[in-house]
Design an enzyme around this catalytic site. Structure first.
Site, PDB file in Angstrom:
ATOM      1  N   LYS A   1       4.888 -27.519 -11.003  1.00  0.00           N
ATOM      2  CA  LYS A   1       5.319 -26.566 -12.032  1.00  0.00           C
ATOM      3  C   LYS A   1       6.774 -26.799 -12.400  1.00  0.00           C
ATOM      4  CE  LYS A   1       3.440 -22.507 -11.472  1.00  0.00           C
ATOM      5  NZ  LYS A   1       3.277 -21.307 -10.629  1.00  0.00           N
TER       6      LYS A   1
ATOM      7  N   ARG B   1       8.213 -17.900  -8.989  1.00  0.00           N
ATOM      8  CA  ARG B   1       6.895 -18.523  -9.050  1.00  0.00           C
ATOM      9  C   ARG B   1       6.761 -19.639  -8.026  1.00  0.00           C
ATOM     10  NH1 ARG B   1       6.672 -20.462 -15.157  1.00  0.00           N
ATOM     11  NH2 ARG B   1       4.417 -20.405 -14.799  1.00  0.00           N
TER      12      ARG B   1
ATOM     13  N   GLY C   1      -3.812 -20.002  -8.103  1.00  0.00           N
ATOM     14  CA  GLY C   1      -3.905 -18.656  -7.559  1.00  0.00           C
ATOM     15  C   GLY C   1      -3.812 -18.567  -6.040  1.00  0.00           C
TER      16      GLY C   1
ATOM     17  N   MET D   1      -1.148 -19.220  -4.098  1.00  0.00           N
ATOM     18  CA  MET D   1       0.121 -18.688  -3.614  1.00  0.00           C
ATOM     19  C   MET D   1       0.609 -17.597  -4.555  1.00  0.00           C
ATOM     20  SD  MET D   1       2.004 -22.054  -2.217  1.00  0.00           S
ATOM     21  CE  MET D   1       1.793 -22.946  -3.716  1.00  0.00           C
TER      22      MET D   1
ATOM     23  N   HIS E   1     -10.125 -17.425 -13.052  1.00  0.00           N
ATOM     24  CA  HIS E   1     -10.086 -18.030 -11.720  1.00  0.00           C
ATOM     25  C   HIS E   1     -11.425 -18.676 -11.382  1.00  0.00           C
ATOM     26  CE1 HIS E   1     -10.535 -17.884  -7.304  1.00  0.00           C
ATOM     27  NE2 HIS E   1      -9.281 -18.323  -7.337  1.00  0.00           N
TER      28      HIS E   1
ATOM     29  N   SER F   1     -20.946 -56.643  10.369  1.00  0.00           N
ATOM     30  CA  SER F   1     -21.004 -55.431   9.557  1.00  0.00           C
ATOM     31  C   SER F   1     -20.594 -54.266  10.450  1.00  0.00           C
ATOM     32  CB  SER F   1     -22.419 -55.228   9.022  1.00  0.00           C
ATOM     33  OG  SER F   1     -22.482 -53.983   8.364  1.00  0.00           O
TER      34      SER F   1
ATOM     35  N   CYS G   1     -21.370 -50.679   6.967  1.00  0.00           N
ATOM     36  CA  CYS G   1     -22.637 -50.062   6.581  1.00  0.00           C
ATOM     37  C   CYS G   1     -22.795 -48.650   7.114  1.00  0.00           C
ATOM     38  CB  CYS G   1     -23.797 -50.932   7.023  1.00  0.00           C
ATOM     39  SG  CYS G   1     -23.902 -51.118   8.806  1.00  0.00           S
TER      40      CYS G   1
ATOM     41  N   TYR H   1     -17.453 -56.401   1.499  1.00  0.00           N
ATOM     42  CA  TYR H   1     -18.253 -55.400   0.799  1.00  0.00           C
ATOM     43  C   TYR H   1     -18.312 -54.093   1.582  1.00  0.00           C
ATOM     44  CZ  TYR H   1     -22.021 -56.355   4.129  1.00  0.00           C
ATOM     45  OH  TYR H   1     -22.760 -56.475   5.280  1.00  0.00           O
TER      46      TYR H   1
HETATM   47  P1  ADP Z   1       0.134 -19.647 -10.970  1.00  0.00           P
HETATM   48  O1  ADP Z   1       0.703 -20.802 -10.244  1.00  0.00           O
HETATM   49  O2  ADP Z   1      -0.789 -18.835 -10.163  1.00  0.00           O
HETATM   50  O3  ADP Z   1      -0.375 -20.025 -12.313  1.00  0.00           O
HETATM   51  P2  ADP Z   1       2.495 -18.698 -12.306  1.00  0.00           P
HETATM   52  O4  ADP Z   1       3.785 -18.913 -11.625  1.00  0.00           O
HETATM   53  O5  ADP Z   1       2.177 -19.663 -13.386  1.00  0.00           O
HETATM   54  O6  ADP Z   1       1.357 -18.658 -11.219  1.00  0.00           O
HETATM   55  O7  ADP Z   1       2.526 -17.229 -12.874  1.00  0.00           O
HETATM   56  C1  ADP Z   1       1.400 -16.464 -13.116  1.00  0.00           C
HETATM   57  C2  ADP Z   1       1.455 -15.871 -14.500  1.00  0.00           C
HETATM   58  O8  ADP Z   1       2.638 -15.145 -14.722  1.00  0.00           O
HETATM   59  C3  ADP Z   1       1.402 -16.943 -15.537  1.00  0.00           C
HETATM   60  O9  ADP Z   1       0.185 -16.825 -16.225  1.00  0.00           O
HETATM   61  C4  ADP Z   1       2.547 -16.733 -16.442  1.00  0.00           C
HETATM   62  O10 ADP Z   1       2.072 -16.602 -17.755  1.00  0.00           O
HETATM   63  C5  ADP Z   1       3.193 -15.441 -15.986  1.00  0.00           C
HETATM   64  N1  ADP Z   1       4.637 -15.683 -15.873  1.00  0.00           N
HETATM   65  C6  ADP Z   1       5.258 -16.348 -14.886  1.00  0.00           C
HETATM   66  N2  ADP Z   1       6.579 -16.444 -15.123  1.00  0.00           N
HETATM   67  C7  ADP Z   1       6.784 -15.815 -16.307  1.00  0.00           C
HETATM   68  C8  ADP Z   1       7.933 -15.601 -17.114  1.00  0.00           C
HETATM   69  N3  ADP Z   1       9.132 -16.033 -16.748  1.00  0.00           N
HETATM   70  N4  ADP Z   1       7.782 -14.920 -18.261  1.00  0.00           N
HETATM   71  C9  ADP Z   1       6.571 -14.477 -18.630  1.00  0.00           C
HETATM   72  N5  ADP Z   1       5.455 -14.660 -17.924  1.00  0.00           N
HETATM   73  C10 ADP Z   1       5.555 -15.315 -16.773  1.00  0.00           C
HETATM   74 MG    MG Z   2       0.411 -20.685 -13.832  1.00  0.00          MG
END
Ligand code: ADP
Ligand code: MG
Ligand code: MG
Length: 911
Positions: free
Chosen positions: A26, A96, A105, A107, A478, A802, A869, A889
């Site tokens: 991310k 995040r 989802g 963490m 999810h 083999s 094998c 192989y």
């Molecule tokens: P995941 O890894 O579970 O996708 P995220 O860190 O992407 O978690 O965050 C979950 C949700 O929160 C995302 O769908 C995102 O749209 C929203 N979100 C996270 N940070 C921000 C932010 N700075 N402003 C607006 N929405 C946010």
């Molecule tokens: Mg996300």
């Protein structure tokens, strides 16, 4: 000074997209999007190294971190034009998680950090929107309370204290929706939320914004080791040492009114692979709402009407991202008062169908090369399985009762019994869903997990189920995301379903289905059908195996074939198959096999059990020989069929391997029947069974030990093989028999068995007036054979090796595959060993033995042909390991041949 914090924002970034290990996926991609000029709210990433440090130092941070975070805050504030903690114009942030691979989802993330009584006033002031500000505040307390203060319920019977208060207040006010609560209600909610925090935690909700940031940061780091993240990592083999990064990102708001919104999208359809912008959005909502599946979102195309300018900008970004990343992207965006912000991009998870289509289409569009198309990131070899799995038989489907239709989120056909809770699904499959000896599972043992929506807690149950069906949520929910990744059949957003968890029923109109009833879901069309519906082979199988579909009638097949041909151009490993019968061999050839790596001859003895039993009961060598020779015609006919099917490809045939008691009945009834048919007294049979009993059959009288003690068995088999070979060769079909002696430890064992074979060969060739080229080699399945590999060649006379990695793993680890269940589960759950050694080769140990075997064997004979094998021959990671070892192989079951071809190509390309 070590750099722990990487800033991004305002078109600049300290990091970039290649830094996933340090910044997490991310963080790296937020930086990259900034660098290519996309609108990203400013922020910074705390590196995965800090996570590692945190765990290594009793949950302390490196001393330099605080100052670096403060510095990054200043830069963020400058770009965003607001100040964190400022009572007049406050900046809010999200905290995040983000590991180097996406773990949807698994963490935690906390939004709206920085709110307290005084910044709240500032937020009202700067937005002129009191309701919005209070709504942010109550959401923040709830999220922070759940995630950071640990008030989230731990089991399905517990309730979230905040949800309970919210329901209570709605009830008091006589309203149904959260949005119907007014400002005063929200204020009341905040008051009650804070009270419950005080009650449960014994202290006040933290007011200090910096304290909130550090609390959230620690919670994100800790979420790396929560139960579901650990389960997820184990399933995909990600090591716990990777750690997660933390991204602090300025908040932008999709919940500021009808000119705001939030959405998620894929640049192409992740289920079918179609080149079509695919996603969904909600007006006036915050990010989580779309993914959580509580409100059913709208298709992204509808945004063209709602906000045409924003939609145009999104389409541009779609194409910029695909060109830049050269892969399909999964994006998150938020629109704040008409302005578009990008919150995330990553390579989109995809089904096997979509993976193949993306790859082939993108090569044709000139976006990527053939070699890039083959990479394991784009197409994990195992995912090809989905293209080979059954689909519903259209005839059966026409007769089936379609009771509802949802969104087709994970293709395939699944039938099973309804379970409403993940734990129930898991328990049901554990009790009833175990495969029989042939790997088949009873229909009653298959589960369709039926839920309103799924959440990360359900992951084990989803793994256990064959299919997943939800009432809410869209193609980015999810349930959809996780099913696609697991390759499960999935239908979501089937809003006609009324699910009652308490009574464990699902109602559609008048129809009530209960826990345990059969249901079928079609992940290609989204249809939900009552009862069991018969399935039929996939398109690829129809074209290749059943020949009921023409290649030009199936796009799926054509793209599959194209991809396979690219794989064949680059791979170095040859792919053979494990097949005992001509029809299996033909299947495997259709899937691209280039020989048989292992033909087990046992089934031939089981098919003609009477002469086999006569042989076992025989009192003298003469009698034994007479009995065994009755089997000769059958074996010869089988081998002729195999040689004809293989049309000149090499065929490795193993001489008899299992211990003799496997051919005798062990129960009194069976023994009585046997005595009857054979015309011998029961006592004779019982006596023989007793005499053949072994305390440890895995290490007993089996393999070449049988042929050594009873050379007439080997002689008969050699004769059957070579006579068949001569016959087929006379028909004009080339033959390449390879006779393989199992379980050799000592060179002298192989030498003795090879002598039997060579003598038989001489007489067969003289009798039949032709000769064929044949090899005698051995299966390397004992540690001693690896160590003494050179002598097995020079003294034993092996012409090929083999690796029988099943037994090599058993004997090398001293671990019986039939008895390792109880402790291996514990080993895996505690991460004691990274993989199940019977699924993927134990590289360091068993792999090390193999390496010794290869080196010493080839030192004795440079051209020695070496293959594998065991079951491992169809496991992609093991295939890649075999490539590195320089094997000639790998051999695997027919349906895994395409997977092995792709894995071998990836190994050759180093991807
Ligand atoms: P995941 O890894 O579970 O996708 P995220 O860190 O992407 O978690 O965050 C979950 C949700 O929160 C995302 O769908 C995102 O749209 C929203 N979100 C996270 N940070 C921000 C932010 N700075 N402003 C607006 N929405 C946010
Ligand atoms: Mg996300
Ligand atoms: Mg063996």
């Amino acid at each position: 000074m070590p750099k722990y914090v990487y800033f991004f924002g305002g078109g600049k970034a300290d990091g970039n997209g290649s830094m996933k290990e340090l910044l997490g996926g991310k963080g790296a991609n937020l930086a990259e999007m900034c660098l290519i000029g996309l609108p990203v709210p400013a922020g910074f990433t705390i590196t995965t190294e800090v996570c590692t440090y945190y765990y290594d130092h009793g949950r302390q941070y490196p001393p330099e971190l605080k100052a670096q975070v403060e510095e990054a805050f200043r830069k963020t504030e400058e770009v965003m034009g607001a100040k964190f903690g400022d009572p007049k114009n406050p900046l809010l942030v999200s905290c995040r998680s983000g590991a180097r691979v996406s773990m949807p989802g698994m963490m935690d993330t906390v939004l709206n950090i920085g709110l307290n009584e005084s910044t709240l006033a500032g937020l009202i002031e700067s937005t002129q929107n009191e309701r919005f500000a209070w709504d942010c505040y109550r959401r923040f307390i709830q999220m922070y309370g759940d995630v950071v203060l640990d008030l989230k319920p731990q089991s399905k019977t517990e309730v979230d204290p905040f949800e309970a208060i919210l329901e209570e207040l709605k009830h008091e006010r006589g309203v149904h929706l959260d949005t119907e609560l007014n400002v005063n209600d929200l204020k009341e909610l905040v008051k009650r939320f804070k009270k419950v925090v005080k009650e449960k935690k014994g202290k006040d909700f933290p007011e200090d914004p910096m304290e909130q940031v550090w609390g959230a940061t620690a919670a994100v780091f800790q979420s790396w080791n929560n139960d579901r993240a650990v389960v997820y990592r184990r399933q995909y083999g990600y090591p716990s040492t990777w750690g997660t990064a933390v991204n602090i990102c300025s908040m932008v708001f999709g919940n500021m009114g009808d000119d705001s919104g939030t959405g998620v999208a894929f640049t192409r359809d992740p289920a079918t692979g179609e080149n079509e912008f695919y996603g969904e959005f909600l007006i006036n909502a915050q990010g989580e709402d779309v993914v959580a599946g509580i409100r059913t979102p709208r298709k992204v195309a509808e945004l063209a009407k709602e906000m045409p300018a924003v939609y145009q900008q999104l389409l541009e970004i779609r194409s910029i991202l695909e060109k830049h990343y050269k892969d399909v992207q999964d994006i998150e965006f938020t629109i704040q008062k008409g302005k578009l912000w990008m919150l995330q991009t990553r390579n989109g998870k995809r089904t096997g169908f979509a993976a193949v289509r993306f790859a082939v289409d993108m090569v044709e569009e000139g976006l990527i090369t053939k070699h890039e198309a083959l990479s394991s990131g784009r197409i994990p070899p195992d995912d090809l399985n989905q293209l080979l799995q059954p689909i519903f038989d259209p005839e059966a489907k026409r007769k089936a009762k379609v009771i509802a239709k949802g969104i087709n989120a994970g293709p395939g056909a699944a039938t099973g019994v309804i379970k409403f809770f993940a734990e129930d699904a898991e328990a049901h499959v554990r009790e009833h869903g175990q495969p029989d000896a042939h790997g088949n599972r009873k229909p009653e043992g298959r589960v369709i997990l039926v839920r309103r929506e799924t959440s990360p807690e359900d992951i084990r149950g989803m793994q256990a189920a064959d299919g997943i069906l939800t009432a809410y949520g869209g193609a980015s929910s999810h349930a959809a995301l996780v099913s696609r990744q697991m390759g499960k059949v999935c239908v979501v957003g089937c809003d006609k379903l009324k699910i009652d968890y308490n009574n464990r029923t699902v109602t559609v109109g008048d129809l009530v289905l209960r826990d345990g009833d059969f249901i079928s879901i079609d992940g290609f069309t989204g249809e939900v059908m009552q009862g069991q519906v018969a399935a039929k082979p996939s398109e690829v199988v129809q074209v290749l195996i059943n020949k009921t579909l023409k290649p030009e009638e199936s796009r799926v097949y054509q793209q599959f074939a194209k991809l396979m041909s690219w794989a064949d151009e680059v791979r170095k490993l040859r792919i053979r198959t494990n097949a005992d019968k001509p029809d299996q061999a033909e299947q495997a050839i259709a899937f691209g096999a280039e020989g048989i790596g292992l033909c087990r001859t046992e089934h031939m003895f089981f098919d003609h059990i009477k002469p086999m039993r006569e042989m076992i009961l025989a009192g003298s060598a003469e009698e034994r020989k007479a009995a065994i020779n009755k089997l000769l015609p059958y074996q010869r006919a089988d081998f002729e069929g195999l040689f004809r099917a293989m049309k000149g490809y090499p065929v490795t045939i193993r001489t008899l391997d299992p211990p003799l008691h496997e051919f005798l009945p062990h129960d009194p009834k069976g023994q009585a029947e046997m005595a009857e048919t054979m015309g011998v007294p029961l006592a004779v049979v019982a006596e023989r069974v007793k005499a053949l009993h072994e305390f440890n059959p895995m290490l007993g009288f089996r393999g070449c030990r049988l042929g050594i003690v009873y050379p007439e068995i080997t002689a008969m088999q050699a004769r059957a093989i070579l006579e068949a070979a001569c016959t087929v060769q006379k028909e004009g079909i080339p033959v390449k028999p390879e006779i393989m002696i199992p379980l050799v430890a000592f060179p002298s064992e192989l030498k003795a068995q090879a002598k039997v074979v060579h003598e038989v060969a001489q007489s067969v060739f003289a009798e039949m007036g032709v000769s064929v080229e044949y090899l005698v080699g051995t299966m390397i399945e004992l540690p001693r054979a690896c160590i003494a590999a050179d002598k097995i060649v020079t003294e034993g006379g092996a012409q090929f090796f083999s690796f029988g990695t099943n037994d090599l793993t058993q004997t090398g680890l001293g671990m019986s595959r039939d008895d390792y269940g109880p402790f291996i589960t514990h080993y895996r759950e505690t991460d004691l060993i990274p993989r199940d050694p019977f699924q993927t080769i134990d590289f360091d140990g068993i792999g090390g033995l193999m390496q010794i075997g290869v080196e010493r064997g080839r030192a004795a004979s440079a051209s020695l042909k070496i293959g594998i094998c065991g079951e491992h021959g169809g496991d992609p990671d093991s295939v890649k390991f075999c490539h590195k070892l320089g094997l000639d192989y790998v051999s695997c079951s027919p349906f895994r041949v395409p997977i092995a071809r792709l894995a071998a190509a990836q190994a050759a390309l180093g991807k």
